[in-house]
Design a protein around this motif. Structure first.
Motif, PDB file in Angstrom:
ATOM      1  N   LYS A  19       4.383  21.450  10.831  1.00 20.35           N
ATOM      2  CA  LYS A  19       5.598  20.827  10.313  1.00 20.35           C
ATOM      3  C   LYS A  19       6.710  21.855  10.148  1.00 20.35           C
ATOM      4  CE  LYS A  19       3.347  16.998   7.866  1.00 20.35           C
ATOM      5  NZ  LYS A  19       3.072  16.387   6.539  1.00 20.35           N
ATOM      6  N   VAL A  20       6.331  23.061   9.642  1.00 16.46           N
ATOM      7  CA  VAL A  20       7.323  24.120   9.474  1.00 16.46           C
ATOM      8  C   VAL A  20       7.909  24.527  10.816  1.00 16.46           C
ATOM      9  CG1 VAL A  20       7.683  26.520   8.769  1.00 16.46           C
ATOM     10  CG2 VAL A  20       6.338  24.985   7.325  1.00 16.46           C
ATOM     11  N   GLY A  21       7.029  24.659  11.800  1.00 14.25           N
ATOM     12  CA  GLY A  21       7.499  25.021  13.131  1.00 14.25           C
ATOM     13  C   GLY A  21       8.413  23.963  13.715  1.00 14.25           C
ATOM     14  N   LYS A  22       8.047  22.692  13.473  1.00 15.38           N
ATOM     15  CA  LYS A  22       8.879  21.595  13.968  1.00 15.38           C
ATOM     16  C   LYS A  22      10.243  21.607  13.289  1.00 15.38           C
ATOM     17  CE  LYS A  22       8.728  16.619  14.787  1.00 15.38           C
ATOM     18  NZ  LYS A  22       7.954  15.367  14.570  1.00 15.38           N
ATOM     19  N   LEU A  23      10.238  21.912  11.969  1.00 16.07           N
ATOM     20  CA  LEU A  23      11.487  21.967  11.216  1.00 16.07           C
ATOM     21  C   LEU A  23      12.409  23.054  11.768  1.00 16.07           C
ATOM     22  CD1 LEU A  23      13.176  21.057   8.739  1.00 16.07           C
ATOM     23  CD2 LEU A  23      11.963  22.786   7.413  1.00 16.07           C
ATOM     24  N   PHE A  24      11.851  24.248  12.011  1.00 15.82           N
ATOM     25  CA  PHE A  24      12.656  25.337  12.565  1.00 15.82           C
ATOM     26  C   PHE A  24      13.164  24.998  13.957  1.00 15.82           C
ATOM     27  CE2 PHE A  24      10.789  28.054   9.239  1.00 15.82           C
ATOM     28  CZ  PHE A  24      11.918  28.749   8.846  1.00 15.82           C
ATOM     29  N   LYS A  25      12.333  24.295  14.717  1.00 15.64           N
ATOM     30  CA  LYS A  25      12.734  23.910  16.075  1.00 15.64           C
ATOM     31  C   LYS A  25      13.913  22.933  16.020  1.00 15.64           C
ATOM     32  CE  LYS A  25      10.934  21.957  20.377  1.00 15.64           C
ATOM     33  NZ  LYS A  25      12.034  20.994  20.516  1.00 15.64           N
ATOM     34  N   ASN A  26      13.799  21.948  15.092  1.00 15.29           N
ATOM     35  CA  ASN A  26      14.896  20.977  14.947  1.00 15.29           C
ATOM     36  C   ASN A  26      16.171  21.658  14.469  1.00 15.29           C
ATOM     37  OD1 ASN A  26      13.200  18.885  15.721  1.00 15.29           O
ATOM     38  ND2 ASN A  26      12.636  18.357  13.612  1.00 15.29           N
ATOM     39  N   LEU A  27      16.013  22.615  13.516  1.00 14.16           N
ATOM     40  CA  LEU A  27      17.165  23.353  13.022  1.00 14.16           C
ATOM     41  C   LEU A  27      17.813  24.165  14.130  1.00 14.16           C
ATOM     42  CD1 LEU A  27      18.890  24.168  10.566  1.00 14.16           C
ATOM     43  CD2 LEU A  27      17.262  26.021  10.148  1.00 14.16           C
ATOM     44  N   GLY A  28      16.978  24.803  14.922  1.00 13.44           N
ATOM     45  CA  GLY A  28      17.488  25.590  16.042  1.00 13.44           C
ATOM     46  C   GLY A  28      18.204  24.713  17.055  1.00 13.44           C
ATOM     47  N   ASP A  29      17.626  23.527  17.323  1.00  7.77           N
ATOM     48  CA  ASP A  29      18.264  22.592  18.260  1.00  7.77           C
ATOM     49  C   ASP A  29      19.625  22.130  17.726  1.00  7.77           C
ATOM     50  OD1 ASP A  29      16.092  22.821  19.919  1.00  7.77           O
ATOM     51  OD2 ASP A  29      15.127  20.964  19.233  1.00  7.77           O
ATOM     52  N   THR A  30      19.666  21.883  16.405  1.00  4.31           N
ATOM     53  CA  THR A  30      20.929  21.426  15.795  1.00  4.31           C
ATOM     54  C   THR A  30      22.001  22.504  15.899  1.00  4.31           C
ATOM     55  OG1 THR A  30      19.693  20.061  14.212  1.00  4.31           O
ATOM     56  CG2 THR A  30      21.985  20.579  13.668  1.00  4.31           C
ATOM     57  N   ILE A  31      21.634  23.750  15.576  1.00  5.85           N
ATOM     58  CA  ILE A  31      22.588  24.867  15.677  1.00  5.85           C
ATOM     59  C   ILE A  31      23.060  25.041  17.103  1.00  5.85           C
ATOM     60  CG2 ILE A  31      22.856  27.363  15.394  1.00  5.85           C
ATOM     61  CD1 ILE A  31      20.899  27.219  13.044  1.00  5.85           C
ATOM     62  N   PHE A  32      22.118  24.913  18.043  1.00  5.34           N
ATOM     63  CA  PHE A  32      22.482  25.065  19.453  1.00  5.34           C
ATOM     64  C   PHE A  32      23.477  23.976  19.881  1.00  5.34           C
ATOM     65  CE2 PHE A  32      21.720  23.844  23.892  1.00  5.34           C
ATOM     66  CZ  PHE A  32      22.095  25.022  24.522  1.00  5.34           C
ATOM     67  N   MET A  34      25.515  22.372  17.937  1.00  6.29           N
ATOM     68  CA  MET A  34      26.811  22.638  17.289  1.00  6.29           C
ATOM     69  C   MET A  34      27.595  23.685  18.065  1.00  6.29           C
ATOM     70  SD  MET A  34      25.708  22.638  13.257  1.00  6.29           S
ATOM     71  CE  MET A  34      27.297  23.249  12.728  1.00  6.29           C
ATOM     72  N   ILE A  35      26.892  24.772  18.456  1.00  5.86           N
ATOM     73  CA  ILE A  35      27.554  25.825  19.238  1.00  5.86           C
ATOM     74  C   ILE A  35      28.027  25.263  20.576  1.00  5.86           C
ATOM     75  CG2 ILE A  35      27.210  28.041  20.398  1.00  5.86           C
ATOM     76  CD1 ILE A  35      25.212  28.753  18.171  1.00  5.86           C
ATOM     77  N   GLN A  36      27.192  24.456  21.167  1.00  6.31           N
ATOM     78  CA  GLN A  36      27.538  23.837  22.455  1.00  6.31           C
ATOM     79  C   GLN A  36      28.760  22.933  22.316  1.00  6.31           C
ATOM     80  OE1 GLN A  36      24.605  21.109  24.128  1.00  6.31           O
ATOM     81  NE2 GLN A  36      24.832  22.070  26.141  1.00  6.31           N
ATOM     82  N   PHE A  37      28.812  22.187  21.191  1.00  6.16           N
ATOM     83  CA  PHE A  37      29.950  21.287  20.957  1.00  6.16           C
ATOM     84  C   PHE A  37      31.235  22.082  20.758  1.00  6.16           C
ATOM     85  CE2 PHE A  37      32.733  19.134  17.916  1.00  6.16           C
ATOM     86  CZ  PHE A  37      32.949  17.937  18.564  1.00  6.16           C
ATOM     87  N   VAL A  38      31.150  23.163  19.952  1.00  6.99           N
ATOM     88  CA  VAL A  38      32.338  23.988  19.700  1.00  6.99           C
ATOM     89  C   VAL A  38      32.813  24.636  20.995  1.00  6.99           C
ATOM     90  CG1 VAL A  38      33.189  26.051  18.519  1.00  6.99           C
ATOM     91  CG2 VAL A  38      31.768  24.408  17.277  1.00  6.99           C
ATOM     92  N   THR A  39      31.853  25.139  21.803  1.00  6.54           N
ATOM     93  CA  THR A  39      32.216  25.784  23.072  1.00  6.54           C
ATOM     94  C   THR A  39      32.883  24.787  24.013  1.00  6.54           C
ATOM     95  OG1 THR A  39      30.313  27.273  22.826  1.00  6.54           O
ATOM     96  CG2 THR A  39      31.333  27.117  24.998  1.00  6.54           C
ATOM     97  N   LYS A  40      32.319  23.581  24.061  1.00  4.32           N
ATOM     98  CA  LYS A  40      32.842  22.544  24.953  1.00  4.32           C
ATOM     99  C   LYS A  40      34.232  22.078  24.531  1.00  4.32           C
ATOM    100  CE  LYS A  40      31.646  18.003  26.819  1.00  4.32           C
ATOM    101  NZ  LYS A  40      30.661  16.886  26.774  1.00  4.32           N
ATOM    102  N   ASN A  41      34.445  21.998  23.215  1.00  4.43           N
ATOM    103  CA  ASN A  41      35.722  21.470  22.700  1.00  4.43           C
ATOM    104  C   ASN A  41      36.574  22.553  22.028  1.00  4.43           C
ATOM    105  OD1 ASN A  41      35.253  18.334  22.941  1.00  4.43           O
ATOM    106  ND2 ASN A  41      33.386  19.160  22.028  1.00  4.43           N
TER     107      ASN A  41
END
Length: 331
Positions: A19-32, A34-41
């Motif tokens: 569960k902890v690993g899944k949480l970090f993975k989801n957090l990492g995906d969310t940050i990615f 966000m960065i992708q959205f900022v870069t795109k826009n």
């Protein structure tokens, strides 16, 4: 039995780590994302920030909120009366009652945004202040009052307490307007309205008459003392040296001189009080047209960029939400 327990613990730990690993993975995906959205826009966001800051800066420069301050002294125990009158004016402003505001002489009542009053905290003056009738006892009473109240509470709270603060000599009236104003248009009508009170005007009349009578009587007494001192001076010039010693040791003469000194001091004090007591609410000083830099109208250069970005994110979210649901319906 022990083997089963160990196995269950290993399963629980495995699930926890999973569960902890899944949480970090989801957090990492969310940050990615966000960065992708900022870069795109990035260009769009940069334009929105620049546009919001520029427009906010322009609006701040055009802000017309001003403060006007008057220091007043409420006389004849009229502190509560002052606060009630100011609160009444402020309520009329909030209710947009321009008829009432015009009736008390205010020009351009729609420009008024608020009128407030608060005490000017001066604990030292409060302890040392004295009145016309009780010069030496009043400061002692005030000191004992503050001392008694501070024994059962924090002294800083006592100083700012409503009951204490209303007994301070000076109070600050703050008037806020949209745009510049003048003393004649706004401040004088407010002060004239505050000074219209038949009850306090009758008290003022009686007190001033008593003060003038007291000044006259003190003046007569001073003249009589001067006559006595002049007579003594003439007699002392014609007396022998042994009589001079006798008169120098005469404590009654010292008492007369001391009394005269006290009467002269009282006359000066009472003459000054006549000037202060010529109004129920005595205005001491005022400052007009201070630019208000604390309000929201002067922070638009920070508010508008955030507002524009929030609106943009809302539309992007709404668009993605619509497209995702439309895709589900098409399937």
């Amino acid at each position: 039995m022990s083997a089963n327990t160990n196995q269950e613990q290993e399963i629980d730990l495995g699930q926890l780590f999973g569960k902890v690993g899944k949480l970090f993975k989801n957090l990492g995906d969310t940050i990615f994302r966000m960065i992708q959205f900022v870069t795109k826009n990035f260009i769009v966001l940069l334009v929105l920030v620049g546009l919001g800051f520029g427009l906010g800066l322009f609006l701040d420069s055009k802000a017309n909120s001003y403060e006007h301050k008057i220091i007043v002294q409420p006389n004849f125990n009229s502190v509560d009366y002052l606060y009630n009158k100011v609160n009444l004016i402020n309520s009329k402003i909030q209710n947009n009652d321009t008829v009432f505001l015009k009736s008390i002489g205010i020009e351009g009542p729609k420009k008024l945004t608020s009128v407030t009053v608060k005490p000017i905290v001066d604990i030292y003056n409060f302890i040392n202040q004295h009145t016309v009738n009780i010069q030496n006892a009043q400061n002692t009473q005030n000191y004992e009052l503050v001392k008694l109240m501070s024994e059962s509470s924090d002294i800083s709270k006592v100083i700012k307490d409503t009951v204490t603060s209303k007994n301070y000599e000076n109070h600050l009236i703050t008037v806020k307007t949209d745009g510049l104003t003048t003393d004649k248009k706004t401040m004088q009508p407010i002060l004239e309205y505050l000074n219209k009170s038949p009850f306090y005007e009758s008290i003022q009349k009686v007190l001033l008459e008593n003060m003038k009578f007291k000044i006259e009587q003190d003046h007569i007494t001073i003249k009589q003392i001067d006559t006595i001192l002049s007579s003594f001076s003439k007699r002392s010039k014609n007396s022998s040296n042994d009589k001079m010693v006798y008169y120098n040791e005469n404590t009654q003469l010292n008492d007369i001189i001391s009394t005269r000194t006290g009467l002269v001091y009282n006359q000066g004090f009472q003459n000054a009080q006549l000037e202060i007591y010529n109004k129920v609410i005595k205005d001491k000083s005022q400052v007009l047209n201070i630019k208000d830099t604390k309000g929201i109208s002067n922070k638009m250069k920070f508010v508008l960029p955030l507002l524009f970005i929030f609106i943009f994110l809302f539309f992007v979210f709404a668009k993605n939400f619509y497209n995702s649901h439309k895709l589900k319906q098409s399937k």
